[in-house]
Structures are given as C-alpha cells and as structure tokens.
Design an enzyme around this catalytic site. Structure first.
Site, mmCIF file in Angstrom:
data_model
loop_
_atom_site.group_PDB
_atom_site.id
_atom_site.type_symbol
_atom_site.label_atom_id
_atom_site.label_comp_id
_atom_site.label_asym_id
_atom_site.label_seq_id
_atom_site.Cartn_x
_atom_site.Cartn_y
_atom_site.Cartn_z
ATOM 1 N N ASP A 136 0.812 -1.227 0.000
ATOM 2 C CA ASP A 136 0.000 0.000 0.000
ATOM 3 C C ASP A 136 0.849 1.284 0.000
ATOM 4 O O ASP A 136 0.341 2.352 -0.306
ATOM 5 C CB ASP A 136 -0.930 0.028 1.232
ATOM 6 N N HIS A 180 -5.963 -0.611 0.395
ATOM 7 C CA HIS A 180 -6.682 -0.322 1.635
ATOM 8 C C HIS A 180 -7.265 1.086 1.587
ATOM 9 O O HIS A 180 -8.011 1.373 0.662
ATOM 10 C CB HIS A 180 -5.751 -0.553 2.835
ATOM 11 N N GLU A 231 -9.622 0.169 -4.189
ATOM 12 C CA GLU A 231 -10.643 -0.548 -3.407
ATOM 13 C C GLU A 231 -11.270 0.363 -2.344
ATOM 14 O O GLU A 231 -12.380 0.125 -1.893
ATOM 15 C CB GLU A 231 -10.052 -1.805 -2.766
ATOM 16 N N GLN A 283 -1.910 -9.229 -6.518
ATOM 17 C CA GLN A 283 -1.033 -8.051 -6.400
ATOM 18 C C GLN A 283 0.008 -8.220 -5.292
ATOM 19 O O GLN A 283 0.981 -7.466 -5.219
ATOM 20 C CB GLN A 283 -1.877 -6.789 -6.143
HETATM 21 O O1 F6P Z 1 -2.318 -4.076 3.358
HETATM 22 C C1 F6P Z 1 -2.150 -4.887 2.262
HETATM 23 C C2 F6P Z 1 -3.495 -5.321 1.715
HETATM 24 O O2 F6P Z 1 -3.273 -6.151 0.600
HETATM 25 C C3 F6P Z 1 -4.438 -4.177 1.346
HETATM 26 O O3 F6P Z 1 -4.111 -3.588 0.118
HETATM 27 C C4 F6P Z 1 -5.762 -4.885 1.368
HETATM 28 O O4 F6P Z 1 -6.813 -3.985 1.626
HETATM 29 C C5 F6P Z 1 -5.594 -5.866 2.501
HETATM 30 O O5 F6P Z 1 -4.206 -6.058 2.674
HETATM 31 C C6 F6P Z 1 -6.248 -7.196 2.285
HETATM 32 O O6 F6P Z 1 -6.129 -7.910 3.459
HETATM 33 P P1 F6P Z 1 -6.341 -9.473 3.618
HETATM 34 O O7 F6P Z 1 -5.187 -10.163 2.978
HETATM 35 O O8 F6P Z 1 -6.391 -9.691 5.084
HETATM 36 O O9 F6P Z 1 -7.618 -9.805 2.893
#
Ligand code: F6P
Length: 357
Positions: A136, A180, A231, A283
């Site tokens: 991020d 995020h 997102e 990603q």
């Molecule tokens: O912080 C990294 C990230 O990939 C964010 O971009 C995303 O919102 C979040 O983690 C997703 O989290 P998880 O892997 O817990 O679904």
C-alpha cells in the site's frame, strides 16, 4: 553471543524474504557469534512461543521468493491489550517469550497495524527495529515501502492486459486495485497502465464527472474507457458521512465492492457495456521486482548495522534515496496518504486523466 528474533506480521508481500535475507547476511557477515530466532506467524508466534532456530542456509536462495519463510498473521492492535480466549495477557506473554529466548532485539517487518504493536513493545521495554513492508506504500516516515513496486508491476500488467480486450469490444472496463484506505498503488498503476480515469480515496469522486469523462471519450470516437479504481475509492456524498455511518452503509451494500457499484452507475447512465476486473491478492504474490530487491537488500543491510550499534526503537526507512532511522513513536498510528495537491496529481491531470473531482 547475540540473539535476534525475526518476525513478519500483517498481510504478506513480495519482498519480505529478500529483506530478511539482507538483515541476516549483514549480521552473519559482521557478528561472529549470532543466532537468529525465526518467530512463526507474526505476533502470534511471539505470544504462543512458536519459533524455529534459523541457519545461514535458510536465508540462501530466497532473494526472489515471494511470501515469508516464517509465516505471518493479522493480530489487530486494538485487541492487544485484551486477553485471549483463555484469559492470557498477550503483551505479557510476548515479553515473557522475548526474555525466555534471551533475545537482544526483535526485527519486525510489517505495515501500519504492525508498527502500532511494535511501538507498544518498545514502550514495554523491548529492543525493537522495524522494516517498512506493504504493497500500500502508506507507512508514515518512509518515501517507499518494499512490496509496493512489485504490486505496481502486477496491477499495471492487469491494466495492460485489459487494454486490448477493452479496445476490441468497445467496453468500459474497471480494474479494482488494492491499497486499503490509500491510493498510491492505484495512482501509480493507473498512470503506468494509461488508465483514463483514476479514482482514489484521497480524492472523493463525483459520478457525474466520471460519466462526463466517458462521454467525452465517446464523442471523440474513442470506443473504450479504462478506469483504475482503488478498493477504498469513495464518492463525494459518502465522504460526507461519519466513519460509522459509512461502514454501516457499506455493510448493507448489495455490491461486492466499490467497483461494481461504480460500474452499475456508469452502465445505467451511459448505456455502455461494463466489465469489472479485480486482480485482488495476485497483487501481493509472486517474485519481488528488481527495485524491491534492491531496497530490501539496502534496508536489511542497514538494519543489520543498526542492530550491531544497538540503535533500537526505530523503523529503517528511505528518504530521498538515503536509508534513515525513524523513531517508532513518529511512525506508529499515522498514515501516509496521497496529497491531492501534489505534483504527481497535477501531472496526471495534465495527461488528461480524470480523478472524478
Ligand atoms: O495491506 C495490504 C493489503 O493487501 C491491502 O491492500 C488490502 O486492503 C488488505 O491487505 C487485504 O487484506 P487481507 O489479505 O487480510 O484480505
């Protein structure tokens, strides 16, 4: 003898192993009697005493390996002071294991939430050094986090691949990018992939402006439009809501994510065919790009030097391409967001990119 604990915490990313390798190499190179304790699955391992003793061979051949060889987990900071389901005091348990393993310091690789807990452990008297991980790029105190550029490559490739199919079919395509609550990844991938519209949380969008930008393209004979949507993108109206009300609204939303909602609105207003692509966790996967390998190696090597000099309580950051120690209390609890007035936004607008504002 020196004993150092390694811990990776929060969502993984591509360059965690490359960074640990950097720290380990620097320590093995300079410290004669060194033991590295691999704490398994993030703070969970530190709480419940799960670890494995690492050997130099463990750090060989991992420069290009994605993920983390010691595992990770999400342990929310807000629950750290709450006992676990068996009544265990988590902070005390972490301190006890630190003492039991006779650690001289903890090397913690993580993002925002991780840094809050790292700072708490520092306040509790543990020697802590952190390294800035996250796709991020939203960590305060560093220009760059490792993982970010690798994720930019993947999100850009997704937009690149969409270009040909969008052009063939004359459709509106939305690529939803991770990040995020911040828009760094979307902004960079959007520019690199030639997106026509880029929507990021820092610039709440007006759907009329978005539709206007699509119509303008249609009028000049452009048959397709590509949107890179973060997102965390948010409309002007929703940005006015309190955090609580917005969360409630999202919970009751019939769309799986913001991109589908935006897609439905655009479809209704323009009559164009819409498709949504969500690359999601791809990603965060795969090999680190060369840029990340370089900064991970540099950050890791610098962390090794700080450990040797007993410079604790800091995050190893990058500012103006120099490696710098940043006090943990300055980092913890702050987000680095895209400034809507920054030059990168102005330049993107000069290219004709619409931000929906
Ligand atoms: O912080 C990294 C990230 O990939 C964010 O971009 C995303 O919102 C979040 O983690 C997703 O989290 P998880 O892997 O817990 O679904």
């Amino acid at each position: 003898m020196m004993r150092v604990g390694f811990l990776t915490s929060g969502g993984d990313c591509q360059s965690l192993n490359a960074t640990m390798r950097g720290v380990a190499k620097a320590l093995y190179e300079k410290v004669e009697d060194i033991e590295i304790v691999g704490i398994l699955d993030g703070y969970k391992g530190l709480m419940y005493g799960n670890y494995r003793m690492m050997k130099p061979i463990d750090f060989s051949g991992i420069l290009t390996e994605g993920g983390t060889i010691i595992g990770t987990s999400r342990q929310p900071f807000k629950l750290m002071r709450e006992p676990d389901e068996n009544g265990m005091d988590k902070v005390l348990a972490m301190k006890n294991n630190y003492a039991k393993w006779k650690l001289d310091c903890l090397v913690i690789l993580g993002g925002n939430g991780t840094h809050k807990t790292a700072n708490l452990l520092r306040e509790e008297g543990l020697n802590v050094i952190t390294l800035p991980k996250t796709i991020d790029n939203d960590l305060y105190g560093t220009d760059m986090t490792f993982g970010f550029q690798s994720a930019v490559n993947i999100a850009t490739a997704a937009i690149d691949n969409i270009h040909t199919t969008a052009a063939s079919h004359g459709r509106v395509f939305i690529v939803e990018v991770m990040g995020h609550d911040v828009g760094w990844l979307t902004l960079h991938a959007g520019i690199a992939g030639g997106a026509d519209i880029v929507l990021i949380p820092e610039i709440p969008y007006d759907i009329d402006k978005v539709v206007g930008a699509i119509d303008k393209r249609t009028q000049v004979g452009k048959k397709f439009t590509i949107l890179a949507v973060a997102e965390g993108a948010i409309s002007k109206e929703d940005a006015e809501l309190s955090k609580k009300d917005y969360k409630k609204k999202i919970k009751n939303n019939k769309y799986p994510s913001i991109s589908y909602q935006i897609g439905a609105e655009i479809g209704e207003r323009t009559g164009q065919e819409i498709r949504v692509t969500v690359p999601g966790h791809t990603q965060r996967g795969g090999i680190p790009c060369p840029y990340d390998r370089v900064i991970s190696s540099r950050l890791g090597a610098a962390a090794g030097e700080f450990i040797i000099k007993e410079k604790y309580g800091v995050m190893v950051g990058i500012r103006n391409n120099e490696i710098v120690p940043v006090p943990l209390e300055e980092v913890a609890g702050k987000l680095k967001m895209v400034d809507p007035k920054s030059s990168i936004i102005k330049e993107a607008k000069s290219l004709g990119i619409c931000f929906g504002d």
